[in-house]
Design a protein around this motif. Structure first.
Motif, PDB file in Angstrom:
ATOM      1  N   LEU A  37       0.987  -1.410   0.141  1.00 55.76           N
ATOM      2  CA  LEU A  37      -0.020   0.052  -0.010  1.00 55.76           C
ATOM      3  C   LEU A  37       0.703   1.393   0.110  1.00 55.76           C
ATOM      4  N   LYS A  38       2.127   1.205  -0.343  1.00 59.24           N
ATOM      5  CA  LYS A  38       3.142   2.489  -0.274  1.00 59.24           C
ATOM      6  C   LYS A  38       2.612   3.514  -1.367  1.00 59.24           C
ATOM      7  N   TRP A  39       2.155   2.826  -2.458  1.00 60.69           N
ATOM      8  CA  TRP A  39       1.757   3.943  -3.579  1.00 60.69           C
ATOM      9  C   TRP A  39       0.304   4.682  -3.121  1.00 60.69           C
ATOM     10  N   LEU A  40      -0.237   3.959  -2.096  1.00 64.68           N
ATOM     11  CA  LEU A  40      -1.573   4.902  -1.607  1.00 64.68           C
ATOM     12  C   LEU A  40      -0.977   5.724  -0.643  1.00 64.68           C
ATOM     13  N   GLY A  41      -0.268   5.511   0.204  1.00 65.33           N
ATOM     14  CA  GLY A  41       0.158   6.444   1.041  1.00 65.33           C
ATOM     15  C   GLY A  41       0.838   7.755   0.454  1.00 65.33           C
ATOM     16  N   ARG A  42       1.734   7.415  -0.688  1.00 62.39           N
ATOM     17  CA  ARG A  42       2.086   8.456  -1.298  1.00 62.39           C
ATOM     18  C   ARG A  42       1.350   9.570  -2.083  1.00 62.39           C
ATOM     19  N   TYR A  43       0.349   8.723  -2.562  1.00 63.67           N
ATOM     20  CA  TYR A  43      -0.950   9.370  -3.301  1.00 63.67           C
ATOM     21  C   TYR A  43      -1.630   9.983  -2.550  1.00 63.67           C
ATOM     22  N   LEU A  44      -1.916   9.925  -1.358  1.00 69.05           N
ATOM     23  CA  LEU A  44      -2.936  10.377  -0.240  1.00 69.05           C
ATOM     24  C   LEU A  44      -2.256  11.630   0.471  1.00 69.05           C
TER      25      LEU A  44
ATOM     26  N   ILE B 290     -18.077  -8.868  -2.247  1.00 69.33           N
ATOM     27  CA  ILE B 290     -17.681  -9.612  -3.504  1.00 69.33           C
ATOM     28  C   ILE B 290     -16.477 -10.114  -3.012  1.00 69.33           C
ATOM     29  N   PRO B 291     -16.273 -11.589  -3.117  1.00 63.84           N
ATOM     30  CA  PRO B 291     -15.048 -12.267  -2.724  1.00 63.84           C
ATOM     31  C   PRO B 291     -13.782 -12.031  -3.967  1.00 63.84           C
ATOM     32  N   LEU B 292     -13.045 -11.009  -3.784  1.00 64.94           N
ATOM     33  CA  LEU B 292     -12.041 -10.612  -4.933  1.00 64.94           C
ATOM     34  C   LEU B 292     -10.893 -10.821  -4.066  1.00 64.94           C
ATOM     35  N   PRO B 293      -9.652 -11.276  -4.675  1.00 64.13           N
ATOM     36  CA  PRO B 293      -8.432 -11.081  -3.969  1.00 64.13           C
ATOM     37  C   PRO B 293      -7.884  -9.752  -3.650  1.00 64.13           C
ATOM     38  N   THR B 294      -8.108  -8.899  -4.349  1.00 63.42           N
ATOM     39  CA  THR B 294      -7.687  -7.494  -3.931  1.00 63.42           C
ATOM     40  C   THR B 294      -8.731  -6.454  -3.740  1.00 63.42           C
ATOM     41  N   GLN B 295      -9.479  -6.925  -2.563  1.00 61.19           N
ATOM     42  CA  GLN B 295     -10.462  -6.129  -2.179  1.00 61.19           C
ATOM     43  C   GLN B 295     -10.249  -4.388  -1.768  1.00 61.19           C
ATOM     44  N   MET B 296      -8.988  -4.609  -0.803  1.00 56.85           N
ATOM     45  CA  MET B 296      -8.590  -3.457  -0.379  1.00 56.85           C
ATOM     46  C   MET B 296      -8.165  -2.600  -1.258  1.00 56.85           C
ATOM     47  N   VAL B 297      -7.349  -2.706  -2.300  1.00 55.55           N
ATOM     48  CA  VAL B 297      -6.848  -1.961  -3.505  1.00 55.55           C
ATOM     49  C   VAL B 297      -8.025  -1.616  -4.327  1.00 55.55           C
ATOM     50  N   LEU B 298      -8.891  -2.365  -4.672  1.00 56.95           N
ATOM     51  CA  LEU B 298     -10.325  -2.118  -5.484  1.00 56.95           C
ATOM     52  C   LEU B 298     -11.021  -1.063  -4.642  1.00 56.95           C
ATOM     53  N   ALA B 299     -11.151  -0.976  -3.244  1.00 56.16           N
ATOM     54  CA  ALA B 299     -12.039  -0.200  -2.315  1.00 56.16           C
ATOM     55  C   ALA B 299     -11.271   1.244  -2.396  1.00 56.16           C
ATOM     56  N   ALA B 300      -9.749   1.041  -2.394  1.00 55.46           N
ATOM     57  CA  ALA B 300      -8.978   2.110  -2.417  1.00 55.46           C
ATOM     58  C   ALA B 300      -9.347   3.056  -3.575  1.00 55.46           C
ATOM     59  N   LEU B 301      -9.058   2.311  -4.624  1.00 50.85           N
ATOM     60  CA  LEU B 301      -9.265   2.859  -6.002  1.00 50.85           C
ATOM     61  C   LEU B 301     -10.731   3.465  -6.120  1.00 50.85           C
ATOM     62  N   LEU B 302     -11.632   2.756  -5.921  1.00 49.02           N
ATOM     63  CA  LEU B 302     -13.220   3.320  -5.670  1.00 49.02           C
ATOM     64  C   LEU B 302     -13.446   4.539  -5.030  1.00 49.02           C
ATOM     65  N   ALA B 303     -12.652   4.494  -3.923  1.00 48.77           N
ATOM     66  CA  ALA B 303     -13.007   5.772  -2.928  1.00 48.77           C
ATOM     67  C   ALA B 303     -12.445   6.799  -3.476  1.00 48.77           C
ATOM     68  N   ILE B 304     -11.177   6.591  -4.213  1.00 44.29           N
ATOM     69  CA  ILE B 304     -10.275   7.977  -4.713  1.00 44.29           C
ATOM     70  C   ILE B 304     -11.224   8.373  -6.008  1.00 44.29           C
ATOM     71  N   ALA B 305     -12.082   7.551  -6.600  1.00 40.91           N
ATOM     72  CA  ALA B 305     -13.059   7.915  -7.811  1.00 40.91           C
ATOM     73  C   ALA B 305     -14.184   8.622  -7.004  1.00 40.91           C
ATOM     74  N   CYS B 306     -14.779   8.153  -5.747  1.00 42.25           N
ATOM     75  CA  CYS B 306     -15.887   9.007  -5.462  1.00 42.25           C
ATOM     76  C   CYS B 306     -15.424  10.082  -4.525  1.00 42.25           C
ATOM     77  N   ARG B 307     -14.121  10.293  -4.163  1.00 43.99           N
ATOM     78  CA  ARG B 307     -13.618  11.369  -3.280  1.00 43.99           C
ATOM     79  C   ARG B 307     -14.146  11.142  -1.932  1.00 43.99           C
ATOM     80  N   ALA B 308     -13.988   9.708  -1.541  1.00 40.30           N
ATOM     81  CA  ALA B 308     -14.532   9.286  -0.328  1.00 40.30           C
ATOM     82  C   ALA B 308     -13.231   9.168   0.446  1.00 40.30           C
ATOM     83  N   ASN B 309     -13.453   8.796   1.962  1.00 41.91           N
ATOM     84  CA  ASN B 309     -12.326   8.685   2.791  1.00 41.91           C
ATOM     85  C   ASN B 309     -11.599   7.325   2.428  1.00 41.91           C
ATOM     86  N   VAL B 310     -10.455   7.292   2.022  1.00 41.44           N
ATOM     87  CA  VAL B 310      -9.918   6.019   1.526  1.00 41.44           C
ATOM     88  C   VAL B 310      -9.562   4.987   2.924  1.00 41.44           C
TER      89      VAL B 310
END
Length: 193
Positions: free
Chosen positions: A23-30, A57-77
């Motif tokens: 999640l290093k990329w996410l911290g640098r982005y936020l 939805i049972p996906l292997p990358t739930q946290m990454v997808l949630a972070a990307l969708l939160a960024i798109a929705c301007r929600a709290n990541v």
């Protein structure tokens, strides 16, 4: 303690994410985008809703997808990432039961549904566990595939309402408590000669 302080205490900081493997990329982005990190009622509520909707939805990358969708929705990541943890092996049965029920209603499926008793698991042979579980999931078929996104929408919407109005109730409670304290102090000043 105020709702914002509580949210700041619970949610991880961007620096923490920047040090977390994967999640290093996410911290640098936020870090330069505080609007995605602020503990604001609407943004946190939307983050929880997004995280829970993706987490169902049972996906292997739930946290990454949630972070990307939160960024798109301007929600709290952070809230979105944390909300994906609400779906775990303990909550799997109720969530999948809801998903199957919603999927059956939406698809008009009226036939028999695969039940866990239909699992052909040989407990002495661990190699048969995964194929048996996969056969059971395939037997659930259409109701499960339609129901999982519907359950995500229903639970995400419900989570948004609960967080939003729960936060509102906490704020109202804090204001009411402060007004009572002021009234007591004012009354104490009037009563003292």
């Amino acid at each position: 303690m105020s709702a914002s302080r509580l949210a700041r205490r619970i949610l991880p900081h961007p620096d923490t994410l920047a040090q977390t493997k994967g999640l290093k990329w996410l911290g640098r982005y936020l870090a330069p985008r505080p609007w995605l990190w602020v503990a604001h009622r609407r943004r946190v509520a939307m983050g929880v809703a997004v995280g829970l909707a993706i987490g169902v939805i049972p996906l292997p990358t739930q946290m990454v997808l949630a972070a990307l969708l939160a960024i798109a929705c301007r929600a709290n990541v952070a809230a979105a990432i944390a909300a994906t943890w609400l779906t775990n092996p303990l909550t799997l049965v109720p969530i999948w039961s809801l998903a199957i029920a919603l999927g059956r209603m939406a698809s008009g499926h009226h036939g028999p549904i695969a039940t866990p008793e239909m699992l052909a698991i040989e407990w002495q042979e661990p190699a048969t566990w995964l194929p048996s579980l996969w056969a059971w999931v395939q037997a659930l078929g259409e109701p499960l595939l339609i129901g999982l996104p519907l359950a995500g929408l229903v639970l995400g919407s419900l989570a948004y309402v609960i967080v939003y109005f729960g936060w509102w109730a906490v704020i109202k409670g804090e204001r009411w408590r402060r007004l009572r304290q002021r009234a007591r102090r004012k009354q104490a000043r009037v009563e003292t000669p």
